[in-house]
Design an enzyme around this catalytic site. Sequence first.
Site, PDB file in Angstrom:
ATOM      1  N   CYS A 143       3.271 -30.305 -16.285  1.00 25.71           N
ATOM      2  CA  CYS A 143       4.526 -30.768 -16.882  1.00 25.71           C
ATOM      3  C   CYS A 143       4.359 -31.303 -18.298  1.00 25.71           C
ATOM      4  CB  CYS A 143       5.115 -31.869 -15.998  1.00 25.71           C
ATOM      5  SG  CYS A 143       3.991 -33.244 -15.781  1.00 25.71           S
TER       6      CYS A 143
HETATM    7  C1  LIG Z   1       1.060 -31.932 -12.165  1.00 22.04           C
HETATM    8  S1  LIG Z   1      -0.536 -31.446 -11.677  1.00 22.04           S
HETATM    9  C2  LIG Z   1      -0.320 -31.192  -9.943  1.00 22.04           C
HETATM   10  C3  LIG Z   1      -0.615 -32.387  -9.099  1.00 22.04           C
HETATM   11  C4  LIG Z   1      -0.449 -32.165  -7.627  1.00 22.04           C
HETATM   12  N1  LIG Z   1       0.857 -31.647  -7.287  1.00 22.04           N
HETATM   13  C5  LIG Z   1      -0.689 -33.442  -6.827  1.00 22.04           C
HETATM   14  O1  LIG Z   1       0.234 -33.893  -6.136  1.00 22.04           O
HETATM   15  O2  LIG Z   1      -1.789 -33.998  -6.894  1.00 22.04           O
HETATM   16  C6  LIG Z   1      -0.635 -29.831 -12.320  1.00 22.04           C
HETATM   17  C7  LIG Z   1      -1.927 -29.114 -12.013  1.00 22.04           C
HETATM   18  O3  LIG Z   1      -1.835 -27.779 -12.539  1.00 22.04           O
HETATM   19  C8  LIG Z   1      -3.143 -27.361 -12.815  1.00 22.04           C
HETATM   20  N2  LIG Z   1      -3.076 -26.154 -13.674  1.00 22.04           N
HETATM   21  C9  LIG Z   1      -2.713 -26.078 -14.982  1.00 22.04           C
HETATM   22  N3  LIG Z   1      -2.776 -24.794 -15.398  1.00 22.04           N
HETATM   23  C10 LIG Z   1      -3.167 -24.049 -14.338  1.00 22.04           C
HETATM   24  C11 LIG Z   1      -3.415 -22.654 -14.137  1.00 22.04           C
HETATM   25  N4  LIG Z   1      -3.263 -21.775 -15.127  1.00 22.04           N
HETATM   26  N5  LIG Z   1      -3.792 -22.250 -12.902  1.00 22.04           N
HETATM   27  C12 LIG Z   1      -3.964 -23.138 -11.895  1.00 22.04           C
HETATM   28  N6  LIG Z   1      -3.764 -24.463 -12.035  1.00 22.04           N
HETATM   29  C13 LIG Z   1      -3.371 -24.920 -13.241  1.00 22.04           C
HETATM   30  C14 LIG Z   1      -3.789 -28.571 -13.454  1.00 22.04           C
HETATM   31  O4  LIG Z   1      -5.204 -28.506 -13.348  1.00 22.04           O
HETATM   32  C15 LIG Z   1      -3.169 -29.721 -12.641  1.00 22.04           C
HETATM   33  O5  LIG Z   1      -4.033 -30.143 -11.637  1.00 22.04           O
END
Ligand SMILES: C[S@@+](CC[C@H](N)C(=O)[O-])C[C@H]1O[C@@H](n2cnc3c(N)ncnc32)[C@H](O)[C@@H]1O
Length: 464
Positions: A83
């Site tokens: 985000c």
């Molecule tokens: C807002 S966090 C999610 C947190 C999770 N929902 C929780 O409750 O702990 C967004 C996640 O997206 C991952 N992310 C970002 N780009 C990504 C990609 N291209 N593929 C997979 N994961 C990705 C980041 O590493 C991060 O952990």
Amino acid sequence: MTFSAGFSVQAVELFCGAGGMSRGLIDAGIEVIRAYDAWPVAVENYRHNIGPHAEVADLKNLLSIIPEIVRLAPDMICGGPPCQDYSLAGRRQEGENASMTVAFAIIATAVRPEWIVMENVIQASKSQAWAEARAMLKRAGYGLSESRTNASLYGVPQSRRRFIVTARLGERDGFLQSAVADAASARPMTLRDMFGPLIKSPLYFPATSAARRSLYSPDESAPTIRERSIRPVPATWHPHAADIALIENGYVYSRPVRGGRGVRTIDEPFPTVTRTSWERPAPKYLGNPHPDDPAPAELTATLTREQASRIQGFPEDWQWIARTQRDILQMIANAVPAPLAKAIGEIILARQAGQTVPAIEGRFLDWLEHNGQRRTIARNIKASAMRARRLLGGRTYADSARELADLDAVAGFASLPKNTRSDLRRALVLLAQFESSKKSRPKTTRQTRATETAPEPIVLADAA
Ligand SMILES: C[S@@+](CC[C@H](N)C(=O)[O-])C[C@H]1O[C@@H](n2cnc3c(N)ncnc32)[C@H](O)[C@@H]1O
């Protein structure tokens, strides 16, 4: 809440981070069978605390990810795409992170599970990326419920406002909105609720909801003064030194965003946990504190990492593993508070089991009256519509013909008196017309009843 025996929902989580959302969904009774994130540190923490089903994967690699998830055939796809592009602290320009919201929708619509749950910051609801993702989900046949939640009403002492989308195949938009609103507690949870009163001989009244605490001082009024509700203090309860320090101090500092207050009392929720929430006030803030601060910022307590983790809903026995404190703080700040995810999971399971029925939102009775029905008849029609929805297990239908066909197929429907069957069908047709008229009415910000658009005349389909 209990669910029908043998009933299960299997989920795949995208962008799982360290597992805040998974923790809550699993606590609700949902089986998370696979979880993906591109950040190895987050996946390691997920595997350590939740289970081995998390994998490192870049979810931009749609051609490898989609077939893999299709093979898993989950009932649900859930996740909180990154985000930073939307959040107040971020650049506010939509870029690669925002496009992950579109990637989420591409994967979800290609796999086409019955349920979808997506979490993001409130600003995402107005983004171009969400507009695109939303259009994809609608074209794929999903009804959407878009809720703006405050986590402090769902079991954590944190005013974290988030956009939660729940989608289900074939439903009408808004199908889960009333259930999400009903699950909110009447008042926000406070830091004192979580970290407990500072008492030497606590009384234990088992909490009746997530927003209540269980331990009370003999000097204060407990929520239910009934002798038999007092129980022995659980052997697992032990006050933490940091919690005592926080409660004794009574105030806590959190680096403000957008010129807000820096100081809170412990009788409020903490503001949104970010990676920098626990920094001490900088000289700049101390020289120009917020006028509404209830105490001088320099005298406040600072949250420990463990307290921040608990405010994000991670259980006390959660173990953080990372080489740097910064990584741990990032994982904590990224998470969906587990109790919020648990509440959403329970709402979904209850609806899936037909245990809840959506409220009829808007002025259905007025609409019926405007269309020539007397008030008493209008009330009967509304009651019949609710009864029909109950018979349909709480489902709403974007497709009215399918709704009537499913009603006819409900066990026992055929044996109801002919008039009753006809009333139930007619009520559903009228409700569908009302729902469509709400959609077609132009939205104005200050619409009074006197300026409301005249309702469309009722054209009754032959529902008998
Ligand atoms: C807002 S966090 C999610 C947190 C999770 N929902 C929780 O409750 O702990 C967004 C996640 O997206 C991952 N992310 C970002 N780009 C990504 C990609 N291209 N593929 C997979 N994961 C990705 C980041 O590493 C991060 O952990």
